[in-house]
Design a protein around this motif. Structure first.
Motif: not given
Length: 423
Positions: A305-326
């Protein structure tokens, strides 16, 4: 919304009460307080002519932690599944009337065993895998058998009109139906925790444990934990994923499609057949994900649920419910599409994403010829081996559209030719 009302005659009500008394004595002898409470509640609701909803049962049986709505719903579905199994055990070898809980419902009904339309599916699996993660918003709705036939039945029970042959450039030879295509459904690995404070057990999905071998390694160094786990493992698929699978299968209408699951996929299938995968990145079989990630311009973080672009190191992190804590409402997910030749040159299509909502949106895109044409133009007029990432607007599992972030060729020429050690 109130529970659905059902009208019974006086004779039916008396029969329900009499049969319920016999079943209750059996359940009480099994010393399962939770199952007994669920049965009593369902019986009383049926006597009153009501068919309660999942939320009604959760409020009555598990009232203390209703803030954890996903987990409470999970406990209801697991409890009802276990109650169905207890009813099967009680009536095993008996003839005559019996109490059942019809599949997909939360109501006790009286039926005769010679009436197949009303009989429960005794092989039905738990409706849920409860994840030991906060604020789970994903309603896991069915335990998929390893051969995938449960999902197959789910799809083909829907009556849909026949479609013209699919001519989308994405699907190519798959749509012609000249070769078998395996429709691979993303499923979870789960296990049952029977700690002392959970008399009926809790089905647990831990993203760090994805196979029976990993579970063994995890518990072998933790003897106290191992004693609370049942010798039973499960594979579950969410209702959202099943819906996405159904959408893809209905669009293709290819008679040579055969369903399976991620855990059921094996190298023999990939040798002679096309592959269409529908599910999240985390649920994808390593037979697909490992070579794909080696050829891809992305890496997965600790989980996919955390994808990282290899070339730029840019992260694409999901807000999908199973990663929320608050308690934050998730509004962002990432969809992932890819197409490339398999190890024997047959077609592989990936309909995926970082969460269930993203998979649902990708299923809409791959079944929309205009969206695929836009993607083709973005890739320079052809659809070679490629991957594409979309940002998906969501609120929990509901989607509100998507935006293409990037589409690029996939370096697939040698993706099946090398072996990378498993970290």
């Amino acid at each position: 919304m109130a529970p659905t009302a059902v009208n019974f005659s006086d004779e039916e009500t008396r029969a329900l009460i009499a049969e319920g008394k016999k079943v209750r004595e059996f359940l009480a002898s099994n010393r399962s307080d939770t199952l007994l409470r669920i049965f009593d509640y369902l019986l009383q609701q049926s006597i009153n002519g009501q068919r309660p909803r999942e939320a009604d049962i959760a409020a009555e049986i598990f009232p203390n932690n209703m803030i954890e709505t996903g987990q409470q719903g999970s406990r209801v579905r697991v409890g009802v599944y276990r109650l169905r199994k207890k009813l099967d055990g009680f009536y095993e070898g008996q003839s005559g009337r019996r109490l059942i809980i019809p599949s997909g419902e939360y109501a006790l009904q009286m039926t005769q065993p010679d009436d197949p339309a009303d009989m429960p599916d005794t092989e039905e699996a738990p409706d849920v895998a409860s994840r030991r993660l906060p604020l789970l918003g994903i309603a896991v709705a069915a335990l998929v058998l390893m051969n995938g036939f449960a999902a197959w039945l789910y799809m083909h029970h829907q009556q849909v009109p026949e479609r013209a042959p699919v001519r989308s450039p994405l699907w190519g030879l798959i749509a012609k139906g000249e070769r078998k295509t395996y429709l691979v459904i993303g499923d979870h690995f789960a296990f049952i925790d029977t700690a002392r404070d959970r008399k009926d057990g809790e089905i647990v999905h831990d993203l760090n444990i994805n196979s029976a071998e990993e579970l063994y390694r995890y518990t072998s160094s933790r003897p106290k934990l191992a004693t609370s786990l049942k010798d039973q493992v499960l594979h579950t698929v969410s209702a959202q994923i099943l819906g996405s699978v159904s959408a893809v299968e209905t669009y293709l209408q290819v008679p040579t499609i055969e369903p399976t699951t991620s855990f059921g996929l094996d190298p023999t299938m990939m040798q002679t057949s096309n592959i269409v995968y529908v599910g999240t990145m985390d649920e994808m079989s390593n037979l697909l994900r490992t070579p794909l990630m080696e050829a891809s311009g992305f890496n997965c973080g600790a989980h996919c649920f955390d994808l990282i672009d290899k070339a730029s190191s840019r992260r694409f992190v999901s807000d999908s419910p199973y990663v929320l804590h608050d308690g934050t409402v998730p509004r962002r997910d990432y969809g992932y599409l890819a197409s490339f030749p398999g190890p024997s040159g047959h077609s592989v299509v990936i309909v995926s994403g970082t969460g269930d909502a993203a998979v649902r949106q990708m299923a809409e895109i791959v079944t929309d010829s205009k969206m695929i044409e836009n993607l083709r133009r973005q890739l320079g007029g052809t659809l070679p081996a490629f991957e594409a990432l979309y940002q998906v607007r969501t609120m929990f599992n509901q989607t509100y559209g998507s935006t293409l972030i990037m589409a690029r060729p996939l370096k697939s020429a040698h993706m099946w030719d090398k072996t990378k050690p498993d970290d």
